[in-house]
Design a protein around this motif. Sequence first.
Motif, PDB file in Angstrom:
ATOM      1  N   TYR A 132       0.835  -1.206   0.000  1.00 42.70           N
ATOM      2  CA  TYR A 132       0.000   0.000   0.000  1.00 42.70           C
ATOM      3  C   TYR A 132       0.870   1.258   0.000  1.00 42.70           C
ATOM      4  CZ  TYR A 132      -3.037   3.742   1.488  1.00 42.70           C
ATOM      5  OH  TYR A 132      -3.696   4.956   1.555  1.00 42.70           O
ATOM      6  N   LEU A 133       1.904   1.278   0.838  1.00 39.14           N
ATOM      7  CA  LEU A 133       2.783   2.454   0.924  1.00 39.14           C
ATOM      8  C   LEU A 133       3.569   2.677  -0.365  1.00 39.14           C
ATOM      9  CD1 LEU A 133       4.085   2.050   4.590  1.00 39.14           C
ATOM     10  CD2 LEU A 133       2.443   3.739   3.751  1.00 39.14           C
ATOM     11  N   LYS A 134       3.705   1.641  -1.163  1.00 40.19           N
ATOM     12  CA  LYS A 134       4.383   1.777  -2.467  1.00 40.19           C
ATOM     13  C   LYS A 134       3.421   2.220  -3.569  1.00 40.19           C
ATOM     14  CE  LYS A 134       8.182  -1.491  -1.754  1.00 40.19           C
ATOM     15  NZ  LYS A 134       8.798  -2.770  -2.193  1.00 40.19           N
ATOM     16  N   GLY A 135       2.129   2.317  -3.224  1.00 36.59           N
ATOM     17  CA  GLY A 135       1.153   2.777  -4.215  1.00 36.59           C
ATOM     18  C   GLY A 135       0.469   1.670  -4.978  1.00 36.59           C
ATOM     19  N   GLU A 136       0.615   0.417  -4.546  1.00 34.99           N
ATOM     20  CA  GLU A 136       0.044  -0.713  -5.274  1.00 34.99           C
ATOM     21  C   GLU A 136      -1.406  -0.987  -4.859  1.00 34.99           C
ATOM     22  OE1 GLU A 136       2.561  -4.102  -4.775  1.00 34.99           O
ATOM     23  OE2 GLU A 136       4.416  -2.953  -5.159  1.00 34.99           O
ATOM     24  N   THR A 137      -2.166  -1.583  -5.764  1.00 39.26           N
ATOM     25  CA  THR A 137      -3.504  -2.065  -5.433  1.00 39.26           C
ATOM     26  C   THR A 137      -3.373  -3.285  -4.526  1.00 39.26           C
ATOM     27  OG1 THR A 137      -4.428  -1.267  -7.510  1.00 39.26           O
ATOM     28  CG2 THR A 137      -5.646  -3.024  -6.394  1.00 39.26           C
ATOM     29  N   ILE A 138      -4.204  -3.355  -3.487  1.00 44.03           N
ATOM     30  CA  ILE A 138      -4.124  -4.491  -2.557  1.00 44.03           C
ATOM     31  C   ILE A 138      -5.515  -5.101  -2.365  1.00 44.03           C
ATOM     32  CG2 ILE A 138      -2.084  -3.666  -1.326  1.00 44.03           C
ATOM     33  CD1 ILE A 138      -3.903  -2.598   0.866  1.00 44.03           C
ATOM     34  N   GLU A 139      -5.525  -6.313  -1.798  1.00 40.17           N
ATOM     35  CA  GLU A 139      -6.767  -7.034  -1.523  1.00 40.17           C
ATOM     36  C   GLU A 139      -7.076  -6.986  -0.036  1.00 40.17           C
ATOM     37  OE1 GLU A 139      -8.899  -9.095  -3.365  1.00 40.17           O
ATOM     38  OE2 GLU A 139      -8.033  -8.660  -5.324  1.00 40.17           O
ATOM     39  N   ALA A 140      -8.327  -6.695   0.299  1.00 38.74           N
ATOM     40  CA  ALA A 140      -8.767  -6.720   1.689  1.00 38.74           C
ATOM     41  C   ALA A 140      -9.320  -8.106   2.036  1.00 38.74           C
ATOM     42  CB  ALA A 140      -9.838  -5.658   1.914  1.00 38.74           C
ATOM     43  N   ASP A 141      -9.458  -8.378   3.315  1.00 35.35           N
ATOM     44  CA  ASP A 141      -9.980  -9.671   3.761  1.00 35.35           C
ATOM     45  C   ASP A 141     -11.500  -9.742   3.662  1.00 35.35           C
ATOM     46  OD1 ASP A 141      -7.424 -10.611   4.390  1.00 35.35           O
ATOM     47  OD2 ASP A 141      -7.488  -9.717   6.387  1.00 35.35           O
ATOM     48  N   LYS A 142     -12.137  -8.564   3.641  1.00 34.55           N
ATOM     49  CA  LYS A 142     -13.596  -8.548   3.533  1.00 34.55           C
ATOM     50  C   LYS A 142     -14.014  -7.450   2.555  1.00 34.55           C
ATOM     51  CE  LYS A 142     -14.053  -5.578   7.631  1.00 34.55           C
ATOM     52  NZ  LYS A 142     -14.693  -5.411   8.948  1.00 34.55           N
ATOM     53  N   ALA A 143     -15.183  -7.594   2.020  1.00 33.44           N
ATOM     54  CA  ALA A 143     -15.667  -6.656   1.006  1.00 33.44           C
ATOM     55  C   ALA A 143     -16.027  -5.317   1.639  1.00 33.44           C
ATOM     56  CB  ALA A 143     -16.873  -7.239   0.285  1.00 33.44           C
ATOM     57  N   ALA A 144     -15.798  -4.261   0.867  1.00 33.50           N
ATOM     58  CA  ALA A 144     -16.154  -2.910   1.294  1.00 33.50           C
ATOM     59  C   ALA A 144     -16.475  -2.104   0.043  1.00 33.50           C
ATOM     60  CB  ALA A 144     -15.005  -2.274   2.071  1.00 33.50           C
ATOM     61  N   SER A 145     -16.947  -0.885   0.253  1.00 30.26           N
ATOM     62  CA  SER A 145     -17.232  -0.016  -0.894  1.00 30.26           C
ATOM     63  C   SER A 145     -16.939   1.427  -0.513  1.00 30.26           C
ATOM     64  CB  SER A 145     -18.691  -0.159  -1.347  1.00 30.26           C
ATOM     65  OG  SER A 145     -19.560   0.266  -0.318  1.00 30.26           O
ATOM     66  N   GLY A 146     -16.644   2.222  -1.516  1.00 27.23           N
ATOM     67  CA  GLY A 146     -16.397   3.642  -1.282  1.00 27.23           C
ATOM     68  C   GLY A 146     -15.019   3.915  -0.683  1.00 27.23           C
ATOM     69  N   TRP A 147     -14.893   5.081  -0.070  1.00 26.96           N
ATOM     70  CA  TRP A 147     -13.611   5.500   0.499  1.00 26.96           C
ATOM     71  C   TRP A 147     -13.344   4.778   1.817  1.00 26.96           C
ATOM     72  CZ3 TRP A 147     -10.213   7.964  -2.322  1.00 26.96           C
ATOM     73  CH2 TRP A 147     -10.656   8.759  -3.389  1.00 26.96           C
ATOM     74  N   VAL A 148     -12.250   4.050   1.888  1.00 25.89           N
ATOM     75  CA  VAL A 148     -11.854   3.390   3.132  1.00 25.89           C
ATOM     76  C   VAL A 148     -10.539   3.994   3.616  1.00 25.89           C
ATOM     77  CG1 VAL A 148     -13.001   1.230   2.554  1.00 25.89           C
ATOM     78  CG2 VAL A 148     -10.597   1.521   1.976  1.00 25.89           C
ATOM     79  N   LEU A 149     -10.418   4.060   4.930  1.00 21.42           N
ATOM     80  CA  LEU A 149      -9.198   4.551   5.565  1.00 21.42           C
ATOM     81  C   LEU A 149      -8.323   3.334   5.875  1.00 21.42           C
ATOM     82  CD1 LEU A 149      -7.788   7.100   6.706  1.00 21.42           C
ATOM     83  CD2 LEU A 149      -8.927   6.635   8.882  1.00 21.42           C
ATOM     84  N   VAL A 150      -7.181   3.248   5.192  1.00 24.21           N
ATOM     85  CA  VAL A 150      -6.267   2.119   5.381  1.00 24.21           C
ATOM     86  C   VAL A 150      -5.378   2.416   6.582  1.00 24.21           C
ATOM     87  CG1 VAL A 150      -4.423   0.752   4.335  1.00 24.21           C
ATOM     88  CG2 VAL A 150      -6.305   1.618   2.918  1.00 24.21           C
TER      89      VAL A 150
END
Length: 456
Positions: A410-428
């Motif tokens: 994430y800190l390198k700017g890559e797309t990542i996969e979450a463990d559960k589904a979400a939508s919209g703006w999420v705070l990583v």
Amino acid sequence: MELPELFLQKMQGLLGEEYQDYLDSFGQERVYGLRVNTSKISCEEFEKICPFPIRPVPWIQNGYYYEGSAKPAKHPYYFAGLYYLQEPSAMTPADRLPVNPGDRVLDLCAAPGGKSTELGVKLGGKGVLVSNDISNSRAKALLKNLELFGISNMYILSEAPHRLAPHFRDYFDKILIDAPCSGEGMFRKEPAVIKSWLEKGNDFYAKLQREILDSAVQMLRPGGLLLYSTCTFSPMEDEGSVDYVLKKYPELKVREVEPYEGFCPGMPEQVEGGDDLLSRCVRIFPHRMRGEGHFLALLEKEGEKERPLTSSAAGVGGLKELPEEFRDFAKLLAWKPAPERLMLRGEKLYLLPAEGADLSGLRVMRSGLLLGECKKKRFEPSQALAMHLDSDSYENCISFSAEDSRVIKYLKGETIEADKAASGWVLVCVDSFPLGFAKASGTVLKNKYLAGWRWQ
């Protein structure tokens, strides 16, 4: 390391019997320090989760030593703004300037932000911090560090001090001047500084320091406190500059600095006709303490103690209602910004400090907290907003452990996969401490981490 003969002669005259001990300090291992951002985490909690060995800096409540091999700037906690890397002696000025929530505070020579970040934390989101640096390029680093720490009630300026004085006359409760200096206290840590010392000498910096002090005194309110510091041993730049301002402004008095057993008193005998109260200043020597050389003087401007109302405390003025593009996003926030404190400049939406200021005609790099951009029928939150939030103040958070490889991705700017589904703006987040935003679609998190901040 070969030290200039003239410098050695001056140090021998300054230190007398301690001169050899000072020379011996050049053979000692350099020390490294970090200062915990107590607006995000307590020292006790940080000690529990810190992934590398640390030891307390005894005269700084939230300061720690670490080993040079630890590489703390490469840990996700650094990107979460949990600490600032700072030489231990350099932590002292901001620590010893008594700042209270609600104060109006000026850091006059602020870049890259080590002292401003601590002043901002002390304010606790109340009052206002004006951080200024004459160098525009250095002020950009200042802005990044204040945003990384989550500071919101700030103005970042890039002006010569004399240009600020007419706007802020008698305005500030507290002023910090970490003045440009010849850097003699840094010779052990940064031998390259010696070249500048040879080229410019002490006279050049003493003149500059006194010009800065002249401007600062005009901006300090009666009853306010000014902390002047340098990282040099030169009496001309230290006690000499303080003595200059005491003689020119009789309303200024030297106050005692909160003591520590390793501090040395100021040396009025090193200044012709020096005020005896210069002994209340503090000198830090590397052979006496585990840190580099530093000097501090705490000055009080006598007069009416109650803060006066000034013309520069102008109303911030703002919007009548939340922008339409921002409303849906604002529903995810645990706090709701007051519309009258919002400023929309082009597409960018800012939350201004509650304490206004007259900034007309000045080079302003940032006014308050950049919330994000109001684009056509949508709002894009900013990196600064992410760092200002915590996991309890935003509804849609996804947290990874510091050991999870997805954090670095994430800190390198890559797309990542979450463990559960979400939508919209999420705070990583990393271990519940925010890093930045992503746009979620199912389990896919499209990276929105600010490009200029990415892991290199």
